[in-house]
Design an enzyme around this catalytic site. Structure first.
Site, PDB file in Angstrom:
ATOM      1  N   HIS A 147      12.659 -20.277 -28.075  1.00  0.00           N
ATOM      2  CA  HIS A 147      13.162 -19.517 -26.928  1.00  0.00           C
ATOM      3  C   HIS A 147      13.943 -20.486 -26.033  1.00  0.00           C
ATOM      4  CE1 HIS A 147      13.241 -17.452 -23.093  1.00  0.00           C
ATOM      5  NE2 HIS A 147      12.827 -16.326 -23.687  1.00  0.00           N
ATOM      6  N   LYS A 198       6.025 -39.544  -7.289  1.00  0.00           N
ATOM      7  CA  LYS A 198       5.320 -40.131  -8.437  1.00  0.00           C
ATOM      8  C   LYS A 198       4.120 -39.268  -8.833  1.00  0.00           C
ATOM      9  CE  LYS A 198       3.815 -43.016 -11.407  1.00  0.00           C
ATOM     10  NZ  LYS A 198       4.556 -43.367 -12.591  1.00  0.00           N
ATOM     11  N   CYS A 232      -2.324 -43.263 -16.111  1.00  0.00           N
ATOM     12  CA  CYS A 232      -1.414 -42.571 -15.194  1.00  0.00           C
ATOM     13  C   CYS A 232      -1.732 -41.090 -15.116  1.00  0.00           C
ATOM     14  CB  CYS A 232       0.006 -42.786 -15.672  1.00  0.00           C
ATOM     15  SG  CYS A 232       0.342 -44.515 -16.029  1.00  0.00           S
TER      16      CYS A 232
HETATM   17  N1  SAJ Z   1       0.079 -36.191 -24.426  1.00  0.00           N
HETATM   18  C1  SAJ Z   1      -0.271 -35.017 -25.078  1.00  0.00           C
HETATM   19  N2  SAJ Z   1       0.721 -34.156 -25.418  1.00  0.00           N
HETATM   20  C2  SAJ Z   1       2.038 -34.406 -25.135  1.00  0.00           C
HETATM   21  C3  SAJ Z   1       2.389 -35.587 -24.457  1.00  0.00           C
HETATM   22  C4  SAJ Z   1       1.372 -36.466 -24.114  1.00  0.00           C
HETATM   23  O1  SAJ Z   1      -1.447 -34.764 -25.358  1.00  0.00           O
HETATM   24  O2  SAJ Z   1       2.869 -33.567 -25.501  1.00  0.00           O
HETATM   25  C5  SAJ Z   1      -0.991 -37.136 -24.038  1.00  0.00           C
HETATM   26  C6  SAJ Z   1      -0.858 -38.516 -24.680  1.00  0.00           C
HETATM   27  O3  SAJ Z   1      -1.411 -38.565 -25.949  1.00  0.00           O
HETATM   28  C7  SAJ Z   1      -1.618 -39.351 -23.669  1.00  0.00           C
HETATM   29  C8  SAJ Z   1      -1.316 -38.671 -22.339  1.00  0.00           C
HETATM   30  O4  SAJ Z   1      -0.873 -37.385 -22.657  1.00  0.00           O
HETATM   31  O5  SAJ Z   1      -3.002 -39.319 -23.903  1.00  0.00           O
HETATM   32  C9  SAJ Z   1      -0.286 -39.367 -21.491  1.00  0.00           C
HETATM   33  O6  SAJ Z   1       0.792 -39.795 -22.305  1.00  0.00           O
HETATM   34  P1  SAJ Z   1       2.326 -39.639 -21.855  1.00  0.00           P
HETATM   35  O7  SAJ Z   1       3.163 -40.137 -22.963  1.00  0.00           O
HETATM   36  O8  SAJ Z   1       2.589 -38.264 -21.395  1.00  0.00           O
HETATM   37  O9  SAJ Z   1       2.435 -40.511 -20.551  1.00  0.00           O
HETATM   38  P2  SAJ Z   1       2.053 -42.033 -20.167  1.00  0.00           P
HETATM   39  O10 SAJ Z   1       0.729 -41.999 -19.469  1.00  0.00           O
HETATM   40  O11 SAJ Z   1       2.227 -42.987 -21.257  1.00  0.00           O
HETATM   41  O12 SAJ Z   1       3.209 -42.306 -19.098  1.00  0.00           O
HETATM   42  C10 SAJ Z   1       3.366 -41.419 -18.011  1.00  0.00           C
HETATM   43  C11 SAJ Z   1       4.845 -41.034 -17.902  1.00  0.00           C
HETATM   44  N3  SAJ Z   1       5.014 -39.957 -16.930  1.00  0.00           N
HETATM   45  C12 SAJ Z   1       5.661 -38.813 -17.225  1.00  0.00           C
HETATM   46  O13 SAJ Z   1       6.117 -38.586 -18.324  1.00  0.00           O
HETATM   47  C13 SAJ Z   1       5.804 -37.823 -16.124  1.00  0.00           C
HETATM   48  C14 SAJ Z   1       5.676 -42.258 -17.509  1.00  0.00           C
HETATM   49  O14 SAJ Z   1       7.025 -41.899 -17.287  1.00  0.00           O
HETATM   50  C15 SAJ Z   1       5.092 -42.895 -16.247  1.00  0.00           C
HETATM   51  O15 SAJ Z   1       5.796 -44.069 -15.894  1.00  0.00           O
HETATM   52  C16 SAJ Z   1       3.650 -43.285 -16.542  1.00  0.00           C
HETATM   53  O16 SAJ Z   1       2.925 -42.079 -16.839  1.00  0.00           O
HETATM   54  C17 SAJ Z   1       3.061 -43.962 -15.324  1.00  0.00           C
HETATM   55  O17 SAJ Z   1       2.954 -45.207 -15.337  1.00  0.00           O
HETATM   56  O18 SAJ Z   1       2.769 -43.277 -14.342  1.00  0.00           O
END
Ligand code: SAJ
Length: 400
Positions: free
Chosen positions: A239, A201, A255
């Protein structure tokens, strides 16, 4: 079979609802009386597409009930928050409190599962705690760790279809937990031990944090170099072996902005890259706030009056109401403090009332503002026509 969910938050509530939709009876426990009362009325206290309908159904049929205290069950799931304290050290006190609450109810053959994101070794610790409190049950309860992996906004689909990693304290516990999850999970259930499942995790979320940090770093370089970062990433991603994520106003949520610290606090020398990624993603929010403050000063110098500024979005990511660890909230707070004499309109279409921020409807804020800073790429914002007379700071690619 009766299942007791300890925690009815962003993960506990949807999981309890989905489980109640299968063949089990669910009792959902939460320390917040309002959450208990709303759940018992069949009303969800979070924003999650499609969840309200499912909740009404399982409450109406009596498959889901909520309470402030746990009831004797066959399976206990701990789905409480694990924040960090002081020096970014994980705080497992809620996991421990939940474990202490259910320990007196446990009987031989019960299954106890932790889903909360936890430092490596937590499941073993809770196992020791259970057997210290109930020595007569030693070795007779199945104990496992199974991290949740769902993405807020797409929770219902992912709860059912995502693969899960399940690690027991012993093989029998793993098997028992696999049997339980197969009642409502269609994804593959991967078996391992508890420590690997806990680490898995933390690895998943740290990996995403590092990848987003790379995109955010590119956005800083591109800003200085006069290059459109969105176009750049789109082209680089042509790419076949490159897949860069999107830059934004920082990384938030409970998270990705939190879990990497579970590794950096315990393994400070080994986790240099993970630690640097956290720094870059935190810095990005600070950088956005500075950009807005500079734009306000530039407007004042050019027009000899203060601008009206619209800060678009407070949530930690698009199309949700969750403001936890939100970079947009951090930016809004900072800009409000530093630009007290400026008319600043705060927008968050997914929240009706906020105790701290006075919210303005997004169309009104956009129409009135001279400077518009997009902090979150909410769906609603994409329908706003690009107005070249305004200073537009598009930190999250609304107009990419
Ligand atoms: N973000 C970016 N750029 C991106 C993707 C996300 O800036 O390309 C930012 C988002 O705006 C946000 C943060 O990252 O502020 C996190 O968002 P997210 O969509 O990446 O993730 P969470 O926090 O909503 O959910 C994550 C997920 N983990 C992964 O993708 C590895 C989810 O599957 C988990 O269940 C969750 O954390 C958790 O509960 O741990």
């Amino acid at each position: 079979m009766k299942v007791c969910f300890m925690g009815l938050g962003y993960i506990g509530l949807p999981t309890a609802i989905i489980a109640a939709g299968s063949s089990v009876d669910v009792i959902g426990v939460d320390v917040n009386p309002k959450v208990v009362e709303m759940t018992n009325r069949g009303v969800i206290h979070i924003v999650e597409p499609g969840l309200q309908e499912l909740c009404s159904e399982v409450v109406k049929t009596g498959k889901l009930k909520a309470s402030g205290i746990p009831e004797e069950s066959d399976v206990y799931l701990v789905v409480v928050p694990t924040p960090f304290k002081g020096n970014h050290e994980p705080d497992i006190s809620y996991v421990e409190a939940a474990t202490r609450m259910v320990a007196p109810l446990l009987k031989e053959g019960d299954l106890f599962v932790i889903e909360s994101t936890s430092p490596v070794g937590t499941t073993e610790k809770m196992g020791h705690l259970i057997y210290a409190l109930r020595p007569e049950l030693t070795g007779k309860v199945f104990i496992a760790y199974c991290p949740e992996r769902v993405l807020p906004g797409n929770v219902i689909y992912e709860l059912v279809h995502n693969d899960r990693v399940i690690g027991g304290l012993d093989k029998e516990s793993t098997e028992k937990a696999v049997q339980f999850y197969s009642l409502f999970v269609k994804g593959t259930l991967h078996r391992t031990n508890a420590r690997t499942a806990e680490m898995c995790k933390l690895t998943e979320n740290s990996s995403r944090d590092v990848q987003i940090a790379f995109a955010n770093e590119l956005s800083l370089i591109c800003d200085k170099a006069g290059i459109n970062v969105w176009e750049l990433i789109e082209l680089a991603n042509k790419h076949p072996r490159v897949n860069i994520l999107q830059p934004g106003s920082g990384v938030g949520g409970h998270c990705i902005a939190v879990d990497p610290y579970f590794l950096t606090s315990e393994f400070p020398y080994e986790s240099q890259l993970i630690s640097k990624a956290r720094e870059i993603n935190n810095y990005k929010a600070f950088w956005c706030a500075e950009k807005i403050e500079n734009a306000i000063l530039r407007f004042l110098l050019d027009h000899h009056r203060m601008p009206i500024v619209a800060l678009m979005g407070l949530a930690f990511k698009p199309n949700i109401d969750d403001l936890r660890e939100s970079p947009a909230k951090y930016i809004a707070t900072k800009v409000l403090q530093r630009s007290a004499d400026t008319d600043i309109l705060i927008v968050e279409p997914n929240v009706h009332n906020h105790p701290v921020f006075k919210l303005t409807p997004y169309q009104e804020a956009y129409a009135r503002a001279n400077i518009v800073a997009f902090l979150v790429a909410h769906q609603e914002f994409k329908s706003l026509p690009y107005d070249g007379n305004k200073v537009i700071l598009d930190f999250c690619g609304v107009y990419k």
